[in-house]
Design an enzyme around this catalytic site. Sequence first.
Site, PDB file in Angstrom:
ATOM      1  N   THR A 125      -4.457   7.122  10.216  1.00  0.00           N
ATOM      2  CA  THR A 125      -3.856   6.277  11.251  1.00  0.00           C
ATOM      3  C   THR A 125      -2.537   6.876  11.732  1.00  0.00           C
ATOM      4  OG1 THR A 125      -4.881   4.331  10.226  1.00  0.00           O
ATOM      5  CG2 THR A 125      -3.073   3.927  11.770  1.00  0.00           C
ATOM      6  N   PHE A 145      -5.780  12.094  -0.178  1.00  0.00           N
ATOM      7  CA  PHE A 145      -5.084  11.400  -1.251  1.00  0.00           C
ATOM      8  C   PHE A 145      -3.577  11.672  -1.206  1.00  0.00           C
ATOM      9  CE2 PHE A 145      -9.387  11.521  -3.512  1.00  0.00           C
ATOM     10  CZ  PHE A 145      -9.704  10.240  -3.103  1.00  0.00           C
ATOM     11  N   LYS A 191     -14.279   2.117   0.134  1.00  0.00           N
ATOM     12  CA  LYS A 191     -13.073   2.615   0.801  1.00  0.00           C
ATOM     13  C   LYS A 191     -13.102   2.384   2.307  1.00  0.00           C
ATOM     14  CE  LYS A 191     -10.412   6.878   1.516  1.00  0.00           C
ATOM     15  NZ  LYS A 191     -10.680   7.088   2.952  1.00  0.00           N
ATOM     16  N   ALA A 244     -10.842  15.428  -2.116  1.00  0.00           N
ATOM     17  CA  ALA A 244      -9.490  15.902  -2.432  1.00  0.00           C
ATOM     18  C   ALA A 244      -9.203  15.910  -3.926  1.00  0.00           C
ATOM     19  CB  ALA A 244      -8.453  15.039  -1.712  1.00  0.00           C
ATOM     20  N   PHE A 301       3.742  -3.169   8.101  1.00  0.00           N
ATOM     21  CA  PHE A 301       2.885  -4.342   7.953  1.00  0.00           C
ATOM     22  C   PHE A 301       3.697  -5.579   8.331  1.00  0.00           C
ATOM     23  CE2 PHE A 301       0.536  -1.289   5.546  1.00  0.00           C
ATOM     24  CZ  PHE A 301      -0.770  -1.723   5.485  1.00  0.00           C
ATOM     25  N   ARG A 321     -10.408  15.483   9.023  1.00  0.00           N
ATOM     26  CA  ARG A 321     -11.636  15.622   8.250  1.00  0.00           C
ATOM     27  C   ARG A 321     -12.718  14.661   8.750  1.00  0.00           C
ATOM     28  NH1 ARG A 321      -9.791  14.059   2.591  1.00  0.00           N
ATOM     29  NH2 ARG A 321      -8.440  12.741   3.847  1.00  0.00           N
ATOM     30  N   TRP A 376      -0.441   1.364  14.134  1.00  0.00           N
ATOM     31  CA  TRP A 376      -1.617   0.506  13.957  1.00  0.00           C
ATOM     32  C   TRP A 376      -1.637  -0.575  15.032  1.00  0.00           C
ATOM     33  CZ3 TRP A 376      -2.762  -4.619  13.119  1.00  0.00           C
ATOM     34  CH2 TRP A 376      -4.059  -4.902  12.685  1.00  0.00           C
TER      35      TRP A 376
END
Length: 559
Positions: free
Chosen positions: A75, A303, A107, A275, A383, A96, A411
């Site tokens: 993101t 990760f 996930k 990863a 957030f 990726r 986001w």
Amino acid sequence: MGVKSDIEIAQEAKMLHIKEVAAKVGITEDELEFYGKYKAKLSDEVEERLSKEKDGKLILVTAINPTPAGEGKTTISIGLTEGLNKMGKKAVAALREPSLGPCFGIKGGAAGGGYAQVVPMEDLNLHFTGDFHAITSANNLLAAMLDNHMNHGNALRIDTKRVVWKRCLDMNDRALRNIVIGMGAKTDGIVREDHFIITVASEIMAILCLADDMSDLKRRLGRIIVAYNMDGEPVTADDLKATGSMAVLLKDAMKPNMIQTLENTPVLVHGGPFANIAHGCNSVRATKLALKMGDYAITEAGFGADLGAEKFMDIKCRMAGLSPDAVVIVATVKALKYNGGVPKTELGKPNIEALAAGIANLDKHIENMHKFGVPVVVTLNSFITDTEEEYEFIRKHCEELGCEFALSEVWAKGGEGGLALAEKVIATVENKESHFAPIYEDDASLTQDIETIAKEIYGASGVTFDAAAKKSLDHIEAMGFGQVPVCMAKTQYSLSDNPALLGRPEGFTINVREIQINAGAGFVVALTGKVMTMPGLPKVPAAENIDYDEEQQKIVGLF
């Protein structure tokens, strides 16, 4: 009205035909191989034509150790790319490809989130352009040719107890981890124990992402060690005469894919090695193309920085001759509080004490990136439960450590929410010089490499090796692979090899239980802890909530 899901936002996007998106970075229609209106592969001619262009700046996006709260590297990568473009810079992301395993498991996908996504997100998260299917087919062709050879006389004298090549599937399926094959009649093959791994853990995935071109791909495929003979000597894909056929299956998968962001910016998406088993980075070809296409190439590594970023620096950059100009470390207030000991259910509540304790995890990752000689920018993925007091605490803390800080609101706001981070990245690149160097030397021994990573990056006090690992090390060195890079297989949840040790643990040792040689990829894998190469589905997999709505003619429930 509630918050829209990622798929709802993506399905409302006004996508441009991919030829229009490509034109923004000078790619012509003749240089594209179309997969419908919104996806295309870049032909080899693009690479040849752009080879003389000056490289842009390479920015790596990484993160603190992942937590159940989520961090959002992809993101941020997309939002930063958009923010840079809004500031008049030509930026291209190189990311990726997602695996079907996490997509249908727990996930979720890997197309970004909110208003910082790549589209078409359904295509990307599902079959996309078939790259993973090609890798699965090539992997399993080699397995079939191996068993076929043993069935028809075994001229290479392969020891059936020392077959190391595993079959693969791009799906979480724990029942396939340990199986017996060859059951039935004599004509049904040699009875032996076998194993499945998930496609993203296949050595062929790592090879595809590190290969420069088809010639390099074939050289690497040919070097794959599939088994050992009765004298303990390696048997390779070349020995089985499988290299050419595998290369044919991979010829299209070798070409990078182009799609677009919600704001119609080009994104290259290619490859996706695990990863914590492999090196966790997109392909070298896509990254190098992104560098030629823009002022800035934004890429990410899987990760936390202890895994993805370390491997990006020590494996990908070393092999490909790349040099990052800056690193962006992604964190969230929730994730830092989680590292400070707050349970998942309490993360939405303000807690400066927990933040002060958990920020030690971020500190270690900042220190580690500085050890590679690369300037660092820290960004917080915001957030709605975060407070200004928490933001200010983290901002001051980062500035005291000598790295820039920016709040990301990508986001919720897309590229507009990435302007603050884009400004900091530009300022960092223009005012701070990168003195990149891998953490260990090319000529260091495998043991030295492992100890350097464990002590310098993880913060371990030492390393222990199981007897089997020591024996494998000796054998690998005797075969002439004693000075290749090391790919550490470790839990992503902790700096240590124990997922329960959060924050910044100290005084621990890293235990290496097994060593494997990926001769084709060109690195050794050191396995620690209980790293799974074939994950399982959770009790309630995401697959239960995914469906196709016939009336609306669209996919629903995909995040």
